[in-house]
Write a protein that holds these residues in place. Sequence first.
Motif, PDB file in Angstrom:
ATOM      1  N   TYR A  83       0.820  -1.209   0.000  1.00  7.79           N
ATOM      2  CA  TYR A  83       0.000   0.000   0.000  1.00  7.79           C
ATOM      3  C   TYR A  83       0.857   1.262   0.000  1.00  7.79           C
ATOM      4  O   TYR A  83       0.625   2.186  -0.790  1.00  7.79           O
ATOM      5  CB  TYR A  83      -0.923  -0.020   1.223  1.00  7.79           C
ATOM      6  N   VAL A  84       1.863   1.289   0.866  1.00 10.69           N
ATOM      7  CA  VAL A  84       2.765   2.441   0.923  1.00 10.69           C
ATOM      8  C   VAL A  84       3.514   2.601  -0.406  1.00 10.69           C
ATOM      9  O   VAL A  84       3.715   3.723  -0.895  1.00 10.69           O
ATOM     10  CB  VAL A  84       3.757   2.294   2.099  1.00 10.69           C
ATOM     11  N   LEU A 121       1.401   4.382  -2.893  1.00 15.32           N
ATOM     12  CA  LEU A 121       1.439   5.828  -2.647  1.00 15.32           C
ATOM     13  C   LEU A 121       2.710   6.439  -3.232  1.00 15.32           C
ATOM     14  O   LEU A 121       2.680   7.493  -3.877  1.00 15.32           O
ATOM     15  CB  LEU A 121       1.378   6.113  -1.143  1.00 15.32           C
ATOM     16  N   SER A 179       0.276   3.879   8.113  1.00 15.15           N
ATOM     17  CA  SER A 179       1.098   3.653   6.924  1.00 15.15           C
ATOM     18  C   SER A 179       0.925   4.766   5.909  1.00 15.15           C
ATOM     19  O   SER A 179       1.870   5.121   5.198  1.00 15.15           O
ATOM     20  CB  SER A 179       0.728   2.310   6.283  1.00 15.15           C
ATOM     21  N   THR A 180      -0.269   5.323   5.823  1.00 14.86           N
ATOM     22  CA  THR A 180      -0.508   6.434   4.901  1.00 14.86           C
ATOM     23  C   THR A 180       0.345   7.639   5.273  1.00 14.86           C
ATOM     24  O   THR A 180       1.000   8.244   4.424  1.00 14.86           O
ATOM     25  CB  THR A 180      -2.000   6.834   4.913  1.00 14.86           C
TER      26      THR A 180
END
Length: 430
Positions: A260-261, A264, A312-313
Amino acid sequence: MTAINRHRLFWLSVLALFTASMSASLRAAVASSLKAEWIDPIAPIAAGEMIGAALGSAFLGFSITVFVVSAFLDTIGIRRVLIGCGIAFLIGTTLIVGAGSMATGMTVYHLVWLGMLLSGIGWGFAEASINPLTARLYPEDTTHRLNVLHAWYPGGLIVGGLAGVFLASALPWQAIMALAYIPAIGVVLIASTTRFPAPPATAGSRAMKDMMLEVVRRPSFFIWFGAMFLTASSELAPGQWLDVALSNRVGMRGILLLVYVSALMFVFRHFAGRIAGRLSNPGLLWVSSLLAAIGLFMLSQAQSPASAILASTVWGLGVCAMWPTMLASVAERYPRGDAWALGLVGSAGALASFFVLPRLGEMFDQAKVELAGGPEAFTRLTGPALRAVEDAAASQSFARLAFVPLILLVVFGLIWLSDRRAGRRAEAVA
């Protein structure tokens, strides 16, 4: 004579970096399984430190390679370096997946460590060549192009991480790790059949002397060298540790957080160069450090998938522009340093992870033993009690990492203020 294909060279650089990051993501994805199958049976108390040291050996290989090769890049030749990149990944991956059938006992661990070291050497070959090559191909747009190039580092992390998760039920971890063969072979084949630009006219012993003098005569370079050590500690080391430390505590595979990171990062790095153009590189790095510190602390407190994704965002938005923006800053501020200056800061980034990852493992091991009430008590733990102790230990290890980007707030803040004052003085003189 065949003309230089700048587009082909850039995408070859992308593939080399993609290979390095996919390998890193696969190593992180299989680390828990490797630890459980090969390390826990021979060293249960020190297993965390040992898997951390094995993962960290890749960064040692990177550091040594990028330091040496950057100094002699034009003497060796970029083509040879990129071919060596692919070969190092092929051999290193073979040692990692085949260690169990090649040896027994601690020798298995030593082969795994060596395989990860060779994978790091392959990464070092890639970084030592593709960063100066991109800077030379696009001198008019260095920051943007380096950010676009390094957007594919998280691209490789995504592919490797997803493979590690979704193939885990169908394939043994050794087969998943072996997926690194595919892009590595591509690098060797394409590099062997691509025409590279001639080295700069100044290449040679004179050029090497000029690169060294650029660094020695401008001691401010070592501020950036030290800052790179800290930015990499905020980005790369936590990324390798996510799956080992957080999977049980937050109720989801930690490698999915890395995926996920990485997504981004992949998106944001395509725009980071433009943002830096408005905010300035030190300004962007200051904001990045603030978000990284907050995100790492939030990760240390996360107890559920939702809280882990939120943490994590914040962390991912903080660290996503750090590495390429650091390289671009050095390339722009110390142009005569050329490949060696870039290699030095890249080496600093890798050394950080080499030292930090084993330390994370050591802190994890110490905390779990203390929380259990001693080594003998820990070895008797099973099931939920064992997971509870390891979850608490993981939280402590991430909380301590949050102090690293706090130091960077001071460093980049001072550089940012200094640059703004220098700009105002220049405007006043004009």
